[in-house]
Design a protein around this motif. Structure first.
Motif, PDB file in Angstrom:
ATOM      1  N   GLY A  46       2.929  10.391 -17.415  1.00 24.44           N
ATOM      2  CA  GLY A  46       3.178   9.778 -18.730  1.00 24.44           C
ATOM      3  C   GLY A  46       3.505   8.311 -18.576  1.00 24.44           C
ATOM      4  N   PHE A  47       4.456   8.014 -17.695  1.00 23.56           N
ATOM      5  CA  PHE A  47       4.847   6.619 -17.469  1.00 23.56           C
ATOM      6  C   PHE A  47       3.695   5.831 -16.867  1.00 23.56           C
ATOM      7  CE2 PHE A  47       6.033   3.707 -14.035  1.00 23.56           C
ATOM      8  CZ  PHE A  47       6.585   2.681 -14.780  1.00 23.56           C
ATOM      9  N   TYR A  48       3.091   6.403 -15.826  1.00 32.35           N
ATOM     10  CA  TYR A  48       2.144   5.606 -15.058  1.00 32.35           C
ATOM     11  C   TYR A  48       0.882   5.294 -15.867  1.00 32.35           C
ATOM     12  CZ  TYR A  48       0.436   3.311 -11.003  1.00 32.35           C
ATOM     13  OH  TYR A  48       0.016   2.320 -10.161  1.00 32.35           O
ATOM     14  N   ASP A  49       0.427   6.286 -16.631  1.00 36.70           N
ATOM     15  CA  ASP A  49      -0.817   6.054 -17.346  1.00 36.70           C
ATOM     16  C   ASP A  49      -0.657   4.983 -18.430  1.00 36.70           C
ATOM     17  OD1 ASP A  49      -3.602   6.960 -17.302  1.00 36.70           O
ATOM     18  OD2 ASP A  49      -3.191   7.302 -19.444  1.00 36.70           O
ATOM     19  N   ALA A  50       0.558   4.865 -18.941  1.00 37.20           N
ATOM     20  CA  ALA A  50       0.795   3.837 -19.952  1.00 37.20           C
ATOM     21  C   ALA A  50       1.098   2.491 -19.302  1.00 37.20           C
ATOM     22  CB  ALA A  50       1.971   4.260 -20.823  1.00 37.20           C
ATOM     23  N   THR A  51       1.230   2.479 -17.974  1.00 38.45           N
ATOM     24  CA  THR A  51       1.727   1.282 -17.312  1.00 38.45           C
ATOM     25  C   THR A  51       0.673   0.640 -16.405  1.00 38.45           C
ATOM     26  OG1 THR A  51       3.914   2.289 -17.350  1.00 38.45           O
ATOM     27  CG2 THR A  51       3.635   0.414 -15.889  1.00 38.45           C
ATOM     28  N   GLY A  52       0.205   1.380 -15.411  1.00 35.34           N
ATOM     29  CA  GLY A  52      -0.780   0.848 -14.457  1.00 35.34           C
ATOM     30  C   GLY A  52      -0.102  -0.007 -13.384  1.00 35.34           C
ATOM     31  N   ASN A 103      -8.435   4.734 -18.379  1.00 31.39           N
ATOM     32  CA  ASN A 103      -8.887   3.513 -17.700  1.00 31.39           C
ATOM     33  C   ASN A 103      -7.755   2.812 -16.967  1.00 31.39           C
ATOM     34  OD1 ASN A 103     -11.603   3.399 -18.157  1.00 31.39           O
ATOM     35  ND2 ASN A 103     -11.377   2.509 -20.203  1.00 31.39           N
ATOM     36  N   THR A 104      -6.663   3.482 -16.790  1.00 35.02           N
ATOM     37  CA  THR A 104      -5.501   2.862 -16.137  1.00 35.02           C
ATOM     38  C   THR A 104      -5.785   2.626 -14.661  1.00 35.02           C
ATOM     39  OG1 THR A 104      -4.039   3.954 -17.670  1.00 35.02           O
ATOM     40  CG2 THR A 104      -3.037   3.217 -15.607  1.00 35.02           C
ATOM     41  N   GLU A 105      -5.320   1.483 -14.138  1.00 32.75           N
ATOM     42  CA  GLU A 105      -5.576   1.189 -12.722  1.00 32.75           C
ATOM     43  C   GLU A 105      -4.470   1.759 -11.839  1.00 32.75           C
ATOM     44  OE1 GLU A 105      -4.478  -1.156 -14.760  1.00 32.75           O
ATOM     45  OE2 GLU A 105      -2.843  -2.232 -13.757  1.00 32.75           O
ATOM     46  N   ASP A 131      -7.738  13.773 -12.418  1.00 40.84           N
ATOM     47  CA  ASP A 131      -7.402  15.206 -12.337  1.00 40.84           C
ATOM     48  C   ASP A 131      -5.906  15.444 -12.238  1.00 40.84           C
ATOM     49  OD1 ASP A 131     -10.098  15.837 -12.298  1.00 40.84           O
ATOM     50  OD2 ASP A 131     -10.209  15.531 -10.118  1.00 40.84           O
ATOM     51  N   GLU A 132      -5.117  14.388 -12.172  1.00 43.02           N
ATOM     52  CA  GLU A 132      -3.666  14.555 -12.075  1.00 43.02           C
ATOM     53  C   GLU A 132      -3.151  15.160 -13.388  1.00 43.02           C
ATOM     54  OE1 GLU A 132      -1.907  13.989  -9.406  1.00 43.02           O
ATOM     55  OE2 GLU A 132      -2.595  12.178  -8.357  1.00 43.02           O
ATOM     56  N   ASP A 133      -2.148  16.038 -13.275  1.00 44.14           N
ATOM     57  CA  ASP A 133      -1.586  16.653 -14.479  1.00 44.14           C
ATOM     58  C   ASP A 133      -1.039  15.572 -15.409  1.00 44.14           C
ATOM     59  OD1 ASP A 133      -2.146  19.063 -13.476  1.00 44.14           O
ATOM     60  OD2 ASP A 133      -0.124  19.432 -12.655  1.00 44.14           O
ATOM     61  N   ALA A 150       0.850  -1.194   0.000  1.00 42.66           N
ATOM     62  CA  ALA A 150       0.000   0.000   0.000  1.00 42.66           C
ATOM     63  C   ALA A 150       0.884   1.242   0.000  1.00 42.66           C
ATOM     64  CB  ALA A 150      -0.890   0.000   1.241  1.00 42.66           C
ATOM     65  N   GLU A 151       0.521   2.191  -0.818  1.00 43.70           N
ATOM     66  CA  GLU A 151       1.250   3.470  -0.821  1.00 43.70           C
ATOM     67  C   GLU A 151       0.256   4.589  -0.555  1.00 43.70           C
ATOM     68  OE1 GLU A 151       4.669   3.741  -3.796  1.00 43.70           O
ATOM     69  OE2 GLU A 151       3.207   2.528  -4.853  1.00 43.70           O
ATOM     70  N   ASP A 152       0.675   5.568   0.230  1.00 41.25           N
ATOM     71  CA  ASP A 152      -0.232   6.701   0.462  1.00 41.25           C
ATOM     72  C   ASP A 152      -0.060   7.744  -0.641  1.00 41.25           C
ATOM     73  OD1 ASP A 152       2.287   7.373   1.280  1.00 41.25           O
ATOM     74  OD2 ASP A 152       1.720   8.157   3.241  1.00 41.25           O
ATOM     75  N   VAL A 153       1.056   7.720  -1.319  1.00 47.98           N
ATOM     76  CA  VAL A 153       1.296   8.720  -2.371  1.00 47.98           C
ATOM     77  C   VAL A 153       0.472   8.400  -3.620  1.00 47.98           C
ATOM     78  CG1 VAL A 153       3.631   9.309  -1.648  1.00 47.98           C
ATOM     79  CG2 VAL A 153       3.289   7.395  -3.231  1.00 47.98           C
ATOM     80  N   GLY A 154       0.326   9.417  -4.472  1.00 51.92           N
ATOM     81  CA  GLY A 154      -0.319   9.214  -5.768  1.00 51.92           C
ATOM     82  C   GLY A 154       0.753   8.935  -6.814  1.00 51.92           C
ATOM     83  N   ILE A 155       0.498   9.365  -8.045  1.00 53.37           N
ATOM     84  CA  ILE A 155       1.463   9.053  -9.103  1.00 53.37           C
ATOM     85  C   ILE A 155       2.521  10.135  -9.252  1.00 53.37           C
ATOM     86  CG2 ILE A 155      -0.100   7.608 -10.429  1.00 53.37           C
ATOM     87  CD1 ILE A 155      -0.322  10.199 -12.291  1.00 53.37           C
ATOM     88  N   GLY A 156       2.418  11.185  -8.433  1.00 47.98           N
ATOM     89  CA  GLY A 156       3.438  12.237  -8.460  1.00 47.98           C
ATOM     90  C   GLY A 156       3.536  12.871  -9.834  1.00 47.98           C
ATOM     91  N   THR A 157       4.769  13.021 -10.314  1.00 48.37           N
ATOM     92  CA  THR A 157       4.956  13.693 -11.605  1.00 48.37           C
ATOM     93  C   THR A 157       5.163  12.679 -12.729  1.00 48.37           C
ATOM     94  OG1 THR A 157       7.293  13.790 -11.045  1.00 48.37           O
ATOM     95  CG2 THR A 157       5.989  15.782 -10.616  1.00 48.37           C
ATOM     96  N   ARG A 158       4.783  11.412 -12.492  1.00 50.29           N
ATOM     97  CA  ARG A 158       5.081  10.382 -13.484  1.00 50.29           C
ATOM     98  C   ARG A 158       3.864  10.006 -14.333  1.00 50.29           C
ATOM     99  NH1 ARG A 158       6.142   5.686 -10.099  1.00 50.29           N
ATOM    100  NH2 ARG A 158       7.596   4.710 -11.526  1.00 50.29           N
TER     101      ARG A 158
END
Ligand code: BG6
Length: 505
Positions: free
Chosen positions: A245-251, A331-333, A322-324, A235-243
Motif C-alpha cells: 500500500g505504502f510503496y505503490d503510492a510512493t515509488g 506503473n510505480t518504480e 504479482d506482489e500482494d 541496492a537492496e536485495d529485498v522486494g517491497i515486503g508487506t508494504r
C-alpha cells in the motif's frame, strides 16, 4: 585541552540525557518493534540512558501493561544489537507505560497527559518528553492537534522540554511537505522538531564528513579538476515486503532518493562547514541541494525500473506486479537512476549518477568518487591495458569501510600495471561495533543534538529536485528488469552514452 573529569563539554565523556520520557505513537508498528524498542534497549545496555527514563507506548490497542511489556520484550530481544541481559530489560520495563486509544480520542490524549504529569513526580522527568511519530503521515495532523489541545507540546506549561520526532516520508511533494512543516511549526518551535533520515545516523555516513574534513589528503582533489564523476548506489536485495500500500503510492524516488540519497550527495559535495554546529552543517548541505541541476531532458537523464520475477540470492522472487496488494497495471518504480549536476565552481561539469533499487543482486550502499585518468602514461600501452581510473569508495553498508583503488606494478620483470585496492574496514580497524542508526538518533533526540537531522529547508529543497522528475514521469511506463539483475538495461545505456559504466558495487 579540557579536563575530561571536570569538563562536561568534553566529547569523550558519554552523553547521557536528562531524565525524560520517550512517547512512541504507533508503538505496535514495524518501525517501533524492529528499530525503536531495540534501540532503547541497546542504549540502556550501553549505560546511556538516565535512571529516570520512561518509554510510553501509545497505540490503538486494548492492551494492559503486561501485554505491552511482553510485546516490547519480544521485539527488543529479537532485534537488539547488543548482548541480551535480562537485568537491563527488567530495569527498563519497570519504567514502561502504555496508553491505548485512537488518535482522535480526546480521552486517550488526556490520559497520556495525566501519565506524563504523574511521571514528573514518580520518575523525576521534570516535564521532559519526546513524542516519536512512528505513524502514517495522514495521522500527523490529528496527533499534532491533540498535543496542542492538551498543552502537551508547550515547553513552558510543562516545565521541561517537549520535542517531536517525525519519520519520513515527510510529505509527498513540495506542497504537502510545506503544509506539514507549517502544521508542525504551529505546535512546536523549530528547534524542538527532529526530522529523521536514518541514513544520517549511520556511522559510515557520518564518516564522510570525517574523511573529507579531518584529512588534508582528499580535499585538494575533491573537485572537477580531478574528479570525473561520482556514483551513489543504494541496492537492496529485498522486494517491497508487506508494504504494498505504502510503496505503490510512493515509488523509489520518493521513498529513498528524495531523502537518503540526496542527503548522501549533500555530504559528499558540500563545502566545509565553519564548525560542526548543526546550523552550519545544515546551511552547507542546503547550498548544495540548491545547486543541483536536473538533466535537460529528464526522460533521457533518468531511468525508472520495475522488477520482474527472477532469482535473488538463490531464491525465487516474485515480480512487482504479482506482489500482494499491488495493482496488476501499476506503473510505480522499484528502481531509479538519475544523472544530476551541481552548478558551482567545485562541481561544474561533474556528473553525479545516483541509483537505487529493490530486488537487485545484493544489498550494498556506497559512494564512489571516480577520478580522471592520469593526463599522461609514460608506459607501454599494452602494459596499462588493465588499468582503470583511481576510485575512492565509501562503503556505507553492509561492509563498512573505505576503499582506495589505484594502479600498481604487477611483480615481475615487466612494467605491467594493474588496479589494486587499499581497504579500510571498520571491523578490522576498531574493536567497537557501529551502533545502529536509530540508536544514535534516538539518543540525539533525547540529548537535543540536531546535527544529524535535516531541517525543513533541506526537506523542501529535496522535493524541489524530485517534483520535476515525478512530473516528467507521469504517463511513462517503468523499464522492466529481472529480479536479481542490476536494474534495467536502459540504466547501463544512460551511462554508456556518456562513455562511462556503473561501478560493480
Ligand atoms: C527506508 C525505506 O527508508 O529505508 C525502505 O522506506 C528501505 O524502502 C530502507 O528498505 C533501507 O534502509 P537500510 O538502513 O536497510 O538501508
Amino acid at each position: 585541552m579540557g579536563n575530561p573529569l571536570r569538563d562536561p563539554q568534553d566529547r569523550r565523556l558519554p552523553r547521557i540525557p536528562e531524565p525524560c520520557a520517550l512517547v512512541i505513537f504507533g508503538v505496535t508498528g514495524d518501525l517501533a518493534r524492529k528499530k525503536l524498542l531495540p534501540a532503547v534497549y541497546d542504549l540502556a545496555n550501553r549505560g546511556l540512558l538516565p535512571p529516570g527514563f520512561v518509554v510510553v507506548g501509545f497505540a490503538r490497542r486494548d492492551w494492559d501493561h503486561g501485554t505491552f511489556e511482553q510485546v516490547a520484550y519480544e521485539a527488543a530481544k529479537t532485534h537488539s544489537r547488543t548482548p541480551w541481559r535480562e537485568e537491563v530489560w527488567a530495569r527498563l520495563t519497570g519504567n514502561m507505560k502504555f496508553v491505548g486509544g485512537a488518535f482522535d480520542d480526546d480521552a486517550a490524549f488526556d490520559r497520556l497527559n495525566d501519565t506524563l504529569n504523574e511521571l514528573r513526580d514518580t520518575h523525576g522527568i521534570a516535564g521532559n518528553a519526546a513524542f516519536y511519530f512512528s505513524i502514517p503521515p495522514q495521522a500527523f495532523p490529528t496527533v499534532l492537534k491533540q498535543l496542542a489541545r492538551t498543552g502537551m507540546a508547550d515547553n513552558e506549561k510543562c516545565g521541561g522540554w517537549r520535542r517531536v520526532v517525525v519519520e519520513k516520508p515527510f510529505g509527498t511533494d513540495l506542497g504537502s511537505a510545506k503544509e506539514l512543516n507549517d502544521l508542525v511549526d504551529d505546535v512546536f518551535t523549530g528547534q524542538d522538531v527532529f526530522r529523521i533520515d536514518h541514513y544520517l545516523g549511520k556511522e559510515t555516513v557520518q564518516n564522510i564528513m570525517a574523511l573529507r574534513f579531518a584529512n588534508s589528503l582528499f580535499e585538494p582533489v575533491w573537485n572537477s579538476k580531478y574528479v570525473d564523476s561520482v556514483q551513489i548506489t543504494m541496492a537492496e536485495d529485498v522486494g517491497i515486503g508487506t508494504r504494498a500500500g505504502f510503496y505503490d503510492a510512493t515509488g523509489t524516488a520518493r521513498d529513498v532518493f528524495q531523502n537518503h540519497l540526496l542527503q548522501l550527495l549533500a555530504l559528499v559535495a558540500m563545502e566545509e562547514p565553519t564548525s560542526f554546529d548543526a546550523a552550519e552543517i545544515r546551511a552547507e548541505k542546503l547550498k548544495v541541494l540548491r545547486a543541483i541541476s536536473l538533466p535537460k531532458d529528464i526522460n533521457a537523464g533518468t531511468v525508472r525500473g520495475q522488477y520482474l520475477q527472477g532469482w535473488v540470492a538463490g531464491e525465487r522472487a516474485k515480480g512487482y506486479l504479482d506482489e500482494d496488494g499491488v495493482p496488476s497495471d501499476s506503473n510505480t518504480e522499484t528502481y531509479v537512476a538519475v544523472r544530476l549536476g551541481i552548478q558551482n565552481r567545485r562541481w561544474a561539469g561533474v556528473p553525479f549518477y545516483i541509483r537505487a533499487g529493490k530486488r537487485l543482486p545484493r544489498r550494498v550502499t556506497e559512494v564512489a568518487v571516480l577520478f580522471k585518468k592520469a593526463p599522461h602514461l609514460p608506459f607501454n600501452p599494452a602494459d596499462v591495458e588493465a588499468l582503470g581510473e583511481n576510485q575512492l569508495v565509501i562503503r556505507v553498508q553492509p561492509e563498512e569501510g573505505v576503499v582506495l583503488k589505484f594502479g600498481s606494478k604487477v611483480p615481475g620483470t615487466t612494467m605491467e600495471l594493474r588496479d589494486i585496492a587499499m581497504d579500510f574496514q571498520y571491523g578490522e580497524a576498531f574493536t567497537e561495533q557501529s551502533p545502529e542508526a536509530y540508536e544514535r538518533l534516538v539518543l540525539d533526540v533525547l540529548i537535543g543534538d540536531r546535527t544529524l537531522f535535516p531541517d525543513a529547508a533541506e526537506v523542501e529543497q529535496s522535493w524541489n529536485v524530485v517534483d520535476p522528475l515525478e512530473e516528467a514521469w507521469i504517463g511513462t511506463k517503468p523499464e522492466q528488469y529481472r529480479s536479481g539483475e542490476w536494474g534495467p538495461r536502459a540504466a547501463d545505456e544512460m551511462l554508456a552514452r556518456e562513455g562511462r559504466h556503473w561501478r560493480r558495487a
